[in-house]
Scaffold this motif. Structure first.
Motif, PDB file in Angstrom:
ATOM      1  N   CYS A   1      11.760   9.252  24.973  1.00 61.69           N
ATOM      2  CA  CYS A   1      11.154   8.304  25.897  1.00 61.69           C
ATOM      3  C   CYS A   1      10.579   7.140  25.085  1.00 61.69           C
TER       4      CYS A   1
ATOM      5  N   PHE B   5       8.450   5.081  25.909  1.00 63.33           N
ATOM      6  CA  PHE B   5       7.058   4.800  26.226  1.00 63.33           C
ATOM      7  C   PHE B   5       6.115   5.766  25.529  1.00 63.33           C
TER       8      PHE B   5
ATOM      9  N   CYS C 153       2.783  10.802  30.538  1.00 66.06           N
ATOM     10  CA  CYS C 153       3.461   9.510  30.457  1.00 66.06           C
ATOM     11  C   CYS C 153       3.447   8.829  31.813  1.00 66.06           C
TER      12      CYS C 153
ATOM     13  N   HIS D 267       5.361   6.340  32.632  1.00 67.55           N
ATOM     14  CA  HIS D 267       6.671   5.784  32.952  1.00 67.55           C
ATOM     15  C   HIS D 267       7.639   6.926  33.161  1.00 67.55           C
TER      16      HIS D 267
END
Ligand code: ZN
Length: 97
Positions: A10, A12, A38, A40
């Motif tokens: 990921c 992010f 997270c 996102h």
């Protein structure tokens, strides 16, 4: 046995707890991030090889300025300590402003 699966993280949070979620309009692979911390939940594969997005980087830098330790920052943002270190290192070498 050698796995040919490319590891996608990921962009992010750096988590590898991701799952495929079909393709978007332009045919790019869309992934879901399964890291509960997270913010996102999905991202597109093209981001994979990019550096962490400014949002995350800024957050890391802000927390560092505030005196939050590397480990705590990583824990709060849901990224690894190594990722935090990498972001900080990159920031030092690539001075923008
Ligand atoms: Zn994530």
């Amino acid at each position: 046995m050698v796995s040919k699966v490319v590891k996608v993280l990921c962009p992010f949070c750096g988590s590898d707890k991701i799952s495929k979620n079909g393709h978007n309009k332009t045919g790019k692979q869309v992934y879901n991030c399964n890291n509960k911390e997270c913010n996102h939940r999905n991202f597109i594969e093209q981001y994979t090889h990019k550096a962490y997005l400014p949002e995350v980087r800024n957050q890391v830098l802000k927390m560092t300025v505030d005196g939050t330790g590397t480990r705590a920052t990583g824990r709060i943002l849901g990224i690894s300590k190594d990722t935090v270190t990498a972001i900080l290192k990159k920031q030092k070498t690539g001075l923008g402003k």
